[in-house]
Design an enzyme around this catalytic site. Structure first.
Site, PDB file in Angstrom:
ATOM      1  N   ASP A 174       2.491  50.099  50.601  1.00 35.93           N
ATOM      2  CA  ASP A 174       1.398  50.298  51.553  1.00 35.93           C
ATOM      3  C   ASP A 174       0.045  50.283  50.849  1.00 35.93           C
ATOM      4  OD1 ASP A 174       3.357  50.510  53.350  1.00 35.93           O
ATOM      5  OD2 ASP A 174       3.132  52.657  53.736  1.00 35.93           O
ATOM      6  N   SER A 232      -4.770  48.046  66.221  1.00 38.63           N
ATOM      7  CA  SER A 232      -4.546  49.022  65.164  1.00 38.63           C
ATOM      8  C   SER A 232      -5.867  49.690  64.838  1.00 38.63           C
ATOM      9  CB  SER A 232      -3.946  48.362  63.932  1.00 38.63           C
ATOM     10  OG  SER A 232      -4.831  47.367  63.488  1.00 38.63           O
ATOM     11  N   GLU A 260      -4.507  64.279  64.424  1.00 38.68           N
ATOM     12  CA  GLU A 260      -3.042  64.330  64.457  1.00 38.68           C
ATOM     13  C   GLU A 260      -2.488  63.490  63.319  1.00 38.68           C
ATOM     14  OE1 GLU A 260      -1.493  62.157  68.006  1.00 38.68           O
ATOM     15  OE2 GLU A 260      -3.552  61.430  68.122  1.00 38.68           O
ATOM     16  N   CYS A 284      32.813  46.133  38.684  1.00 37.31           N
ATOM     17  CA  CYS A 284      33.750  46.209  37.571  1.00 37.31           C
ATOM     18  C   CYS A 284      35.103  45.737  38.078  1.00 37.31           C
ATOM     19  CB  CYS A 284      33.835  47.656  37.101  1.00 37.31           C
ATOM     20  SG  CYS A 284      35.329  48.055  36.197  1.00 37.31           S
ATOM     21  N   TYR A 287       1.134  59.045  71.976  1.00 40.55           N
ATOM     22  CA  TYR A 287      -0.243  59.455  71.716  1.00 40.55           C
ATOM     23  C   TYR A 287      -1.312  58.609  72.427  1.00 40.55           C
ATOM     24  CZ  TYR A 287       0.853  55.769  68.386  1.00 40.55           C
ATOM     25  OH  TYR A 287       1.299  54.610  67.831  1.00 40.55           O
ATOM     26  N   CYS A 343      31.803  46.088  32.186  1.00 42.42           N
ATOM     27  CA  CYS A 343      31.548  47.418  32.737  1.00 42.42           C
ATOM     28  C   CYS A 343      31.178  48.367  31.595  1.00 42.42           C
ATOM     29  CB  CYS A 343      32.808  47.916  33.444  1.00 42.42           C
ATOM     30  SG  CYS A 343      32.630  49.543  34.192  1.00 42.42           S
ATOM     31  N   CYS A 380      39.569  51.760  35.855  1.00 36.19           N
ATOM     32  CA  CYS A 380      38.239  52.002  35.295  1.00 36.19           C
ATOM     33  C   CYS A 380      37.932  53.503  35.326  1.00 36.19           C
ATOM     34  CB  CYS A 380      37.185  51.232  36.088  1.00 36.19           C
ATOM     35  SG  CYS A 380      35.500  51.709  35.663  1.00 36.19           S
ATOM     36  N   ASP A 438       4.547  57.329  60.258  1.00 37.58           N
ATOM     37  CA  ASP A 438       4.864  56.056  59.627  1.00 37.58           C
ATOM     38  C   ASP A 438       6.108  55.475  60.306  1.00 37.58           C
ATOM     39  OD1 ASP A 438       4.667  53.974  57.944  1.00 37.58           O
ATOM     40  OD2 ASP A 438       5.327  55.044  56.153  1.00 37.58           O
ATOM     41  N   LYS A 487      -0.555  60.675  61.258  1.00 36.29           N
ATOM     42  CA  LYS A 487      -0.255  59.273  61.535  1.00 36.29           C
ATOM     43  C   LYS A 487       1.198  59.040  61.137  1.00 36.29           C
ATOM     44  CE  LYS A 487      -2.050  54.630  60.687  1.00 36.29           C
ATOM     45  NZ  LYS A 487      -0.781  54.010  60.327  1.00 36.29           N
ATOM     46  N   GLU A 536       4.929  56.103  68.684  1.00 39.35           N
ATOM     47  CA  GLU A 536       5.501  55.640  67.419  1.00 39.35           C
ATOM     48  C   GLU A 536       6.962  56.078  67.345  1.00 39.35           C
ATOM     49  OE1 GLU A 536       3.178  54.032  65.807  1.00 39.35           O
ATOM     50  OE2 GLU A 536       3.860  53.771  63.735  1.00 39.35           O
ATOM     51  N   ASP A 592      -2.996  47.828  51.586  1.00 38.45           N
ATOM     52  CA  ASP A 592      -4.316  48.330  51.968  1.00 38.45           C
ATOM     53  C   ASP A 592      -5.396  47.795  51.037  1.00 38.45           C
ATOM     54  OD1 ASP A 592      -3.391  49.706  54.135  1.00 38.45           O
ATOM     55  OD2 ASP A 592      -3.231  51.628  53.091  1.00 38.45           O
ATOM     56  N   CYS A 634      32.072  51.186  31.211  1.00 39.69           N
ATOM     57  CA  CYS A 634      33.167  52.124  30.973  1.00 39.69           C
ATOM     58  C   CYS A 634      33.898  51.771  29.670  1.00 39.69           C
ATOM     59  CB  CYS A 634      34.142  52.111  32.149  1.00 39.69           C
ATOM     60  SG  CYS A 634      35.122  50.606  32.265  1.00 39.69           S
ATOM     61  N   LYS A 691      -6.234  57.665  55.514  1.00 39.24           N
ATOM     62  CA  LYS A 691      -4.991  57.475  54.777  1.00 39.24           C
ATOM     63  C   LYS A 691      -4.838  58.492  53.651  1.00 39.24           C
ATOM     64  CE  LYS A 691      -3.246  53.623  56.582  1.00 39.24           C
ATOM     65  NZ  LYS A 691      -2.488  52.684  55.806  1.00 39.24           N
TER      66      LYS A 691
HETATM   67 ZN    ZN Z   1      34.715  49.861  34.758  1.00 36.59          ZN
END
Ligand code: ZN
Length: 718
Positions: free
Chosen positions: A47, A96, A130, A452, A241, A433, A458, A134, A132, A189, A51, A435, A338
Site C-alpha cells: 500500500d 475514493s 472513523e 520432499c 458509512y 530435503c 522423512c 481495509d 478506514k 466496506e 501511495d 532432513c 493514512k
Molecule cells: Zn524430507
C-alpha cells in the site's frame, strides 16, 4: 517493472520532457497495480509503495498541469470489471478519497474547508472521524426497504453484480423498515476479521488451495465467488458509512428523500435500520480532538480485530458537504488520513526450508532481528520458491524491507538491490530435503509447491505430522509444545501418533523419565498423561483431520465424518476403494459435496500406503472414536440460526457448535434479525446486547445444555 532513473530526481528539478516521460511510466505502473489489486485480488505493490506512486504522480501533475495525460491515474478510480460477473452502472459514482499523510495535511484540509465556505479562521468545523476499514467497497440497493442488489465498486462508475453473494452475509439486512426512502443505496466496506483470515488461510493450506495475502484479499476473493455457497462459508463482515442513490437526490447525492441533516444522524438511522456502523465513529469539534482520535486509533490498531489503514474525516453538516462538492475523483468534504506502514529495513541472514506434514517445502527468511511497530521480527514468510526467485530475487545477505500488518506474519516487500554485496549468489530451491535422509525434492509441473519425496520416512515430515496430530483442531492434546515433540522425536520416544498413546506405559523405560527432566516434575508429567488420556475419546471429524492426509483439511474431514458416520464404516469404504478403484465405494466418495478428484486421489493414496494404514489401524483400535450423529431435522433447533458468544464452560465452543450442527441448526458468527437463538456464556458482550435489541432469545449455557437433553420447558424459547 522497468527501473526508472528519474524516480530519484526531486519533482521540482524535472525538466518538462522528463516530467512527460515519468508521467507516462507512472500511468502504466499505477494501471498495472490497479489491475492486480482490483481484478486479480493479488496486489503487486505494498500500500505504501502504491501511495508513493500516486503522490509522485500528483506532485508532477501539479507542477506541470499541461502534461496531465488523458489516461492519468488521477482521473480514474480503481480498475474495470473482471470477466464473469454481471455489470452494474452506479447511479452516482462510487468515488475514493484524497489522502492526508501528516497532521499538517489535515490542518490544511480544515483550512481549505473554511476558505471554501468563507468561515472565519478557527471557526469550528464538525468532522465525523472513523477508522478506514481495509476491505472491499460495496453498494447495497434497497427498494421499498427490500435489498435488491449488491455491487462492488469496480472502477467507480461500473461495478460487479454480487447480489447473490451479498445475500449470504448475515450482517446485511435483507429488509429494512421505519422511515426508509423508496430507493436507498447504502455503501460500506466488506472485510474479514484478522482471526477469520488466519483460520481461512489455515483451511486453504490444509486443502492445498491458494493462500490469501491479507484479510482484504481474502474478503475480496470471498465476495467475488462464482458460487454464493462459497461466499456463505466465509465469515465476511461489513461496516456501512455512506449513501449513494436515494429517491429524488440530485447529481451530488443530496435533496430528495435525504432528510438527515448531518452525517452523524445518518449513522444513527443506519443503526436503527440494522446495519453495522463502526463503533469508533465520532463527531469531533476541533482539529486537536480529531488528531487525538487519529492517534488513539493508531495505538489501538494492532489490537483491533480488523485491519484499518487510516482514519476518514468527513464534514458532518450535509449543507456544507453539498456546497463543498467534488473535485476530480474525490469529495472536497472528506479525506483519508493514512497510517504510516509498519516497515523496517534489515538484513536477510538466511533462507531456511521448513518441511510440512505432507512434505511441502516452504522457504522462510531468517532476519537480523528488527523492531517493526513495537514487535521484534526475526523471521518472515517467503510463501514459496517463486516468491524468492522470481518476484523478489532475494539473496542471502541482501538488505530488505519488511512489513508487518496487524497479526499477519511479517513479509519481505522489497529487496534493496542497490545495496547488494557484489557477487551475492542467487538463491536456488533445494534439490534435496533438509532432513537427514536428504531425499530428492520434486515440484510437479503446474504446482507452486516443492515436496520432499521421502514420504512417511522423512524425519521432518514425521515431526510435522506429530505436531499436527496434537494441534487444537486435531486431537487437541495440551502439554505438547513444539520443543517437547522435537525432543521426544529425537530421542526416539515418539515416532508416530501411535506412540503418544503408549507414552505413559513406556515412561518407566524412557531415560530419563518424564518427571525427572529439567523443567518437568511430577505435575507436568501427570498433566500430560492426563490430557492424553482425555483425548483417547474423540470425534470422527477431528480424528480424520488429525491423520494429516494431504488436502484433507478441517472442512473436508468433517464432510467425510458426516458422510460415513463411524470410523469403521469410513475405513471399510476407503479400503474397498483401494481394492476396487472404480467401484461403488469410489463413486460414493466422489459424490460427496466438496470432495473433488484430487482429494479422492490423496485419500486413496493414504489408504494404499501400508505404513499409514498400519498406523491408522492401530490408532483406530486404541481410541474411542465417537460416531457422528446424523444431522437431524426433527430436533427443537433444526433449521434454526444459532449464535454462540462468550465463553462456553461445559463444552468448548467448537464442540458446542458441532453439536448444534448435528442437531440440524445453522451456526452463525454474528447476530442479525435472522438469528433465532443466542447462547451467551460468561463474558458475552456486544452480540448479547445486539440480540437483546433485536428481540432475539438469549439463553445461558446451562439452559442450552438442558435444551440438548430435551427438557421440554425450554422449547418455548424458540
Ligand atoms: Zn524430507
Amino acid at each position: 517493472m522497468a527501473k526508472n532513473d528519474l524516480r530519484g530526481v526531486a519533482v521540482d528539478e524535472l525538466t518538462p520532457p522528463d516530467a512527460a516521460v515519468e508521467l507516462e511510466i507512472l500511468a502504466a505502473e499505477i494501471a498495472a497495480a490497479d489491475a492486480a489489486y482490483y481484478q486479480d485480488d493479488a496486489p503487486s505493490l505494498s500500500d505504501a509503495a502504491y501511495d508513493a506512486l500516486r503522490q509522485r504522480n500528483e506532485a508532477i501533475e501539479t507542477l506541470f498541469p499541461k502534461l496531465i495525460r488523458k489516461d492519468s491515474p488521477s482521473k480514474r478510480v480503481g480498475a474495470g470489471v473482471a470477466a464473469g460477473f454481471g455489470k452494474v452502472q452506479h447511479c452516482l459514482p462510487m468515488l475514493s478519497l484524497g489522502n492526508a499523510f501528516s497532521d499538517e495535511d489535515v490542518a490544511e484540509f480544515y483550512d481549505r474547508i473554511r476558505r471554501f465556505l468563507s468561515l472565519p479562521a478557527n471557526d469550528a468545523v464538525d468532522i465525523v472521524v472513523e477508522p478506514k476499514i481495509d476491505g472491499l467497497s460495496i453498494s447495497l440497493r434497497y427498494e421499498d426497504g427490500v435489498l435488491v442488489r449488491g455491487a462492488t465498486r469496480g472502477d467507480g462508475r461500473e461495478g460487479e453484480d454480487v447480489t447473490a453473494n451479498i445475500r449470504t452475509m448475515d450482517e446485511i439486512p435483507q429488509k429494512i423498515s421505519g422511515n426508509v426512502p423508496a430507493v436507498l443505496e447504502v455503501r460500506g466496506e466488506v472485510f474479514m476479521s484478522k482471526a477469520d483470515f488466519l483460520s481461512l488461510n489455515q483451511r486453504q493450506e490444509d486443502a492445498g488451495a491458494k493462500l490469501f495475502a491479507n484479510p482484504r484479499n481474502a474478503a475480496a476473493g470471498s465476495l467475488r465467488q462464482k458460487d454464493p455457497a462459497v461466499t456463505a462459508s466465509r465469515p465476511l463482515k461489513i461496516f456501512v458509512y455512506a449513501w449513494g442513490d436515494v429517491s429524488g437526490v440530485d447529481a451530488l447525492g443530496y435533496g430528495g428523500d435525504v432528510d438527515w441533516p448531518d452525517q452523524g444522524t445518518f449513522y444513527e438511522r443506519l443503526k436503527a435500520w440494522g446495519f453495522p456502523v463502526n463503533p469508533y465513529a465520532k463527531v469531533c469539534i476541533t482539529l486537536d480532538e480529531t488528531l487525538a482520535l487519529y492517534q488513539k486509533l493508531g495505538a489501538d490498531r494492532a489490537t483491533l480485530d480488523y485491519d484499518i489503514d487510516g482514519v476518514v474525516y468527513k464534514v458532518n453538516r450535509l449543507d456544507w458537504q453539498e456546497r463543498l462538492g467534488f473535485v476530480s475523483r474525490a469529495p472536497r468534504w472528506a479525506i483519508a488520513h493514512k497510517f504510516p506502514a509498519e516497515k523496517a529495513e534489515t538484513i536477510l541472514n538466511d533462507i531456511v526450508i521448513q518441511v510440512g506434514r505432507t512434505g511441502a517445502l516452504t522457504p522462510v527468511a531468517e532476519l537480523e532481528p528488527v523492531n517493526v511497530g513495537g514487535v521484534v521480527v526475526s523471521r518472515a514468510t517467503l510463501h514459496n520458491e517463486d516468491e524468492v526467485v522470481t518476484r523478489l530475487d532475494a539473496r542471502v545477505g541482501d538488505r530488505v524491507i519488511i512489513e508487518r500488518a496487524g497479526d499477519v506474519i511479517p513479509k519481505i516487500v522489497e529487496v534493496l538491490k542497490e545495496k547488494r554485496t557484489e557477487g551475492a549468489a542467487s538463491w536456488a530451491p533445494p534439490s534435496v530435503c533438509p532432513c537427514p535422509l536428504k531425499t530428492t525434492t520434486v515440484r510437479p509441473e503446474g504446482e507452486a509447491v516443492r515436496r520432499c519425496s521421502g514420504g512417511m520416512e522423512c524425519p521432518y515430515q514425521q515431526v510435522a505430522r506429530l505436531k499436527h496430530f496434537v494441534s487444537r483442531d486435531a486431537l487437541d492434546i495440551e502439554g505438547f509444545g513444539s520443543r517437547t515433540i522435537e525432543a521426544f522425536w529425537e530421542e526416539g520416544v515418539l515416532k508416530t501418533p501411535v506412540d503418544i498413546f503408549l507414552l505413559e506405559e513406556k515412561d518407566g523405560t524412557i531415560d530419563p523419565k518424564l518427571e525427572e527432566r529439567e523443567g518437568w516434575g511430577d505435575t507436568s508429567a501427570n498433566n500430560l498423561f492426563e490430557s492424553i488420556r482425555r483425548r483417547r475419546t474423540t470425534d470422527l471429524g477431528r480424528f480424520i483431520y488429525a491423520l494429516g492426509i494431504r488436502q484433507v483439511g478441517l472442512t473436508t474431514a468433517r464432510d467425510l465424518a458426516r458422510a460415513y458416520g463411524s470410523v469403521d464404516v469410513w475405513m471399510r469404504q476407503m479400503i474397498a476403494i483401494v481394492e476396487d478403484p472404480l467401484g461403488e465405494a469410489f463413486q460414493d466418495l466422489s459424490d460427496i459435496d466438496g470432495i473433488g478428484p484430487a482429494v479422492v486421489a490423496d485419500i486413496v493414496a493414504f489408504f494404499g500406503n501400508p505404513e499409514s494404514r498400519a498406523d491408522l489401524d492401530q490408532l483406530a483400535s486404541m481410541l474411542e472414536i465417537n460416531p457422528v450423529e446424523q444431522a437431524s431435522n426433527d430436533t427443537v433447533i433444526s433449521g434454526k440460526v444459532i449464535v454462540f458468544t462468550g465463553n462456553m464452560e461445559a463444552m468448548g465452543r467448537s464442540e458446542a457448535k458441532a453439536k448444534a450442527e448435528t442437531m440440524g441448526a445453522k451456526v452463525s458468527g454474528s447476530v442479525s434479525k435472522k438469528t433465532d437463538l443466542v447462547i451467551a456464556g460468561p463474558g458475552a458482550g456486544s452480540k448479547r446486547k445486539k440480540a437483546e435489541e433485536l428481540g432475539v432469545s438469549v439463553i445461558s449455557e446451562q439452559e442450552w445444555l438442558d435444551l440438548l437433553s430435551n427438557k421440554n420447558d425450554q422449547l418455548r424459547l424458540l
